[in-house]
Design a protein around this motif. Structure first.
Motif, PDB file in Angstrom:
ATOM      1  N   GLN A 469       0.837  -1.206   0.000  1.00  0.00           N
ATOM      2  CA  GLN A 469       0.000   0.000   0.000  1.00  0.00           C
ATOM      3  C   GLN A 469       0.873   1.257   0.000  1.00  0.00           C
ATOM      4  O   GLN A 469       0.596   2.212  -0.731  1.00  0.00           O
ATOM      5  N   LEU A 470       1.928   1.249   0.800  1.00  0.00           N
ATOM      6  CA  LEU A 470       2.788   2.426   0.901  1.00  0.00           C
ATOM      7  C   LEU A 470       3.532   2.698  -0.401  1.00  0.00           C
ATOM      8  O   LEU A 470       3.787   3.857  -0.741  1.00  0.00           O
ATOM      9  N   ALA A 471       3.855   1.635  -1.119  1.00  0.00           N
ATOM     10  CA  ALA A 471       4.544   1.830  -2.403  1.00  0.00           C
ATOM     11  C   ALA A 471       3.660   2.603  -3.372  1.00  0.00           C
ATOM     12  O   ALA A 471       4.122   3.512  -4.086  1.00  0.00           O
ATOM     13  N   PRO A 480       9.504   9.691  -1.111  1.00  0.00           N
ATOM     14  CA  PRO A 480      10.318   8.476  -1.047  1.00  0.00           C
ATOM     15  C   PRO A 480       9.680   7.429  -0.131  1.00  0.00           C
ATOM     16  O   PRO A 480       9.218   7.757   0.982  1.00  0.00           O
ATOM     17  N   GLU A 481       9.647   6.219  -0.583  1.00  0.00           N
ATOM     18  CA  GLU A 481       8.976   5.159   0.153  1.00  0.00           C
ATOM     19  C   GLU A 481       9.543   4.965   1.564  1.00  0.00           C
ATOM     20  O   GLU A 481       8.763   4.795   2.525  1.00  0.00           O
ATOM     21  N   PRO A 482      10.873   4.999   1.772  1.00  0.00           N
ATOM     22  CA  PRO A 482      11.390   4.847   3.140  1.00  0.00           C
ATOM     23  C   PRO A 482      10.921   5.960   4.079  1.00  0.00           C
ATOM     24  O   PRO A 482      10.657   5.717   5.260  1.00  0.00           O
ATOM     25  N   VAL A 483      10.816   7.181   3.540  1.00  0.00           N
ATOM     26  CA  VAL A 483      10.335   8.298   4.362  1.00  0.00           C
ATOM     27  C   VAL A 483       8.882   8.063   4.749  1.00  0.00           C
ATOM     28  O   VAL A 483       8.479   8.252   5.908  1.00  0.00           O
ATOM     29  N   LEU A 484       8.076   7.656   3.786  1.00  0.00           N
ATOM     30  CA  LEU A 484       6.658   7.419   4.045  1.00  0.00           C
ATOM     31  C   LEU A 484       6.476   6.267   5.034  1.00  0.00           C
ATOM     32  O   LEU A 484       5.626   6.326   5.930  1.00  0.00           O
ATOM     33  N   ALA A 485       7.295   5.222   4.893  1.00  0.00           N
ATOM     34  CA  ALA A 485       7.198   4.071   5.797  1.00  0.00           C
ATOM     35  C   ALA A 485       7.531   4.477   7.224  1.00  0.00           C
ATOM     36  O   ALA A 485       6.852   4.077   8.184  1.00  0.00           O
ATOM     37  N   ALA A 486       8.582   5.292   7.388  1.00  0.00           N
ATOM     38  CA  ALA A 486       8.965   5.728   8.728  1.00  0.00           C
ATOM     39  C   ALA A 486       7.858   6.545   9.381  1.00  0.00           C
ATOM     40  O   ALA A 486       7.638   6.459  10.605  1.00  0.00           O
ATOM     41  N   MET A 487       7.156   7.342   8.567  1.00  0.00           N
ATOM     42  CA  MET A 487       6.043   8.134   9.090  1.00  0.00           C
ATOM     43  C   MET A 487       4.833   7.255   9.398  1.00  0.00           C
ATOM     44  O   MET A 487       4.108   7.490  10.370  1.00  0.00           O
ATOM     45  N   ALA A 488       4.627   6.229   8.584  1.00  0.00           N
ATOM     46  CA  ALA A 488       3.392   5.437   8.675  1.00  0.00           C
ATOM     47  C   ALA A 488       3.397   4.457   9.834  1.00  0.00           C
ATOM     48  O   ALA A 488       2.346   4.193  10.432  1.00  0.00           O
ATOM     49  N   VAL A 489       4.560   3.881  10.163  1.00  0.00           N
ATOM     50  CA  VAL A 489       4.586   2.807  11.159  1.00  0.00           C
ATOM     51  C   VAL A 489       3.969   3.227  12.492  1.00  0.00           C
ATOM     52  O   VAL A 489       3.084   2.531  13.011  1.00  0.00           O
ATOM     53  N   PRO A 490       4.373   4.341  13.124  1.00  0.00           N
ATOM     54  CA  PRO A 490       3.742   4.697  14.414  1.00  0.00           C
ATOM     55  C   PRO A 490       2.268   5.038  14.283  1.00  0.00           C
ATOM     56  O   PRO A 490       1.480   4.758  15.197  1.00  0.00           O
TER      57      PRO A 490
END
Length: 506
Positions: A469-471, A480-490
């Motif tokens: 989904q994040l991709a 950038p996907e890593p930035v979005l993932a870091a924001m999304a996890v919490p």
């Protein structure tokens, strides 16, 4: 019929007389069903609102059920011969000696509250019991006695409804009073221990246990002293949590500890009181002090316990409301000097308000315990206990899916999730200014979300992992996907904790 394991707190009646009282209640059909069939559902509902007119009209025959209902539910004085017949085969002299009933004028009226109580009151089941306690302030003139034994009130049913009802080996009811929580525990615990500082309360609890054919270990003592060095799978407590300068005026509400120390003491002992994975649940009051966040104050109770903690604040009272509430509770005549002293103590301690709520602690199976303190003041349909159990289940799932593992998990929107949007007209079109996701069932949490989080939740159908989904969203939002993932996890972890997102397959 089984009795209690400890012979010290003798029931109000001798064993043979308890058996006779039980026989009288069964024979008269002094049960919720028997009374409802006799007086009708509308009259039962009216009684819940303290309207006894229909009940009194339906119980004029003088038979045993009518007499018991009029004496113990409607608070009437009835002819001695009718009461003797209703209690038979229990001799009236034995009932009088035990204080079960009292002579009043030319008749007999209730000396104690002989209530019919069931799990239906908390939405958690269909068991039903007889419970003995002191008459409340409305049924007896004058202030309560200092060793008053509480009956079934809002606090008792709140705690009962909030308790996790999973099978356990050992359970403790700390501060049992008349034994209400212990009755519930008897349904899902192999062994039940109940304690109280008041010997008189233990006598009422022993009577309640014996009358209902259940067996408890009953121990006398203050707080944890009677069970020092022991551990339990489940502990529940409706402690004497009333906050103030440290009064011991009424044993059912006053601990002798100043402020909210009794609740801090109980919470701090959880690590030594619970078995591995064991749970402690208790009702508590805590102080809201000027310049101090109540979250920080209460969170400090759990430091070093090794316990996960979930605290739900349900009500907040200002000092004047609080003092007036508890002076009325004991049916005391208003005493300006007592009220002044209590309020002066609040002022000296810089207390702005008093919070009330539920504390649940679990001896954590995880290296880092989770501590959450939240306001939840809106209405939640009972029972609350399943929601507590599910919250800890979600913590276990999140602990098993940290960081990257959470990204690999397929999630779905919770059933009953609703979206509310607020929009303002900008002169040409409607502009959405606020979006709120709300659970229409369960705890009915509401979360304000931004467009990206809304898109993430909208796409959570349980078929693809969060990472996929994040991709898609990263490409759409040119992030950038890593930035979005870091924001999304919490954020996602919070939504899972609240139950708005659910692991696929659950």
């Amino acid at each position: 019929m089984r009795g209690v394991t400890d012979t010290h707190p003798a029931p109000l009646l001798a064993p043979d007389d308890l058996a006779r009282l039980r026989e009288a209640l069964v024979r008269a059909r002094y049960t919720s069903t028997g009374i409802a069939e006799r007086i009708g559902a509308p009259a039962v509902e009216a009684v819940r609102r303290n309207d006894f007119r229909a009940l009194l009209r339906a119980t004029t025959d003088g038979d045993p059920l009518a007499t018991l209902v009029r004496v113990f539910i409607a608070g009437q004085t009835e002819p001695e011969a009718a009461v003797a017949a209703a209690l038979g085969p229990l001799p009236l002299d034995a009932a009088l000696e035990a204080g079960l009933v009292e002579r009043y004028g030319d008749g007999i009226h209730a000396g104690v509250d002989l209530d019919i109580y069931g799990e239906a009151a908390t939405g958690s089941g269909d068991a039903e019991w007889w419970v003995l306690s002191d008459l409340d302030a409305d049924a007896r003139p004058g202030p309560l006695r200092t060793d008053h034994v509480l009956g079934i009130g809002n606090a008792a049913t709140t705690l009962a409804g909030a308790t996790v009802r999973r099978p356990v080996g050992t359970a403790l009811d700390l501060g049992t009073g008349c034994g209400v929580q212990a009755l519930h525990l008897s349904r899902h615990a192999a062994r039940v221990t109940a304690t109280d500082l008041s010997d008189r309360a233990l006598r009422f609890a022993a009577t309640t246990a014996a009358l209902n054919g259940v067996e408890w270990e009953l121990l006398a003592g203050d707080m944890l002293a009677p069970v020092a060095g022991r551990r339990f799978d489940l502990v529940v407590s409706n402690p004497p949590f009333v906050v103030g300068p440290g009064s011991t005026r009424y044993t059912y509400r006053d601990s002798g500890r100043a402020g909210d120390r009794v609740c801090a003491e109980l919470a701090g002992a959880a690590g030594d009181l619970l078995t591995e994975g064991g749970t402690l649940q208790f009702l508590a009051n805590w102080l809201h002090v000027t310049g101090e966040d109540w979250h920080d104050r209460v969170a400090g109770w759990f430091a070093g316990t090794g316990c996960d903690a979930w605290v739900i604040q349900r009500e907040v009272s200002d000092p004047v409301e609080y003092v007036n509430l508890w002076l009325r509770d004991a049916a005391e005549a208003f005493d300006p000097r007592r009220a002044e002293a209590w309020l002066d103590w609040f002022a000296a301690e810089k207390v702005e308000a008093v919070g009330f709520g539920l504390v649940t602690l679990r001896r954590s199976p995880h290296p880092t315990p989770v501590v959450r303190l939240e306001d939840l003041r809106h209405s939640v349909p009972p029972p609350f206990g399943p929601h507590v159990a599910e919250w800890f289940d979600r913590q276990d799932w999140l602990a098993a899916h940290p960081g990257p593992a959470l990204l690999d998990a397929p999630l779905r929107r919770a059933d009953g999730l609703r979206l509310t949007q607020e929009a303002g007209f900008d002169g040409a079109d409607w502009d959405v200014e606020r979006q709120v996701l709300t659970m229409s069932t369960g705890l009915r949490w509401a979360e304000e979300v931004d467009p990206l989080v809304l898109a993430l939740v909208s796409g959570a159908d349980g078929r693809v992992p969060l990472r996929d989904q994040l991709a898609v969203l990263a490409a759409a939002y040119e992030t950038p996907e890593p930035v979005l993932a870091a924001m999304a996890v919490p954020i996602v972890a919070h939504l899972v904790e609240r139950g708005l997102l659910v692991p696929a397959g659950r």
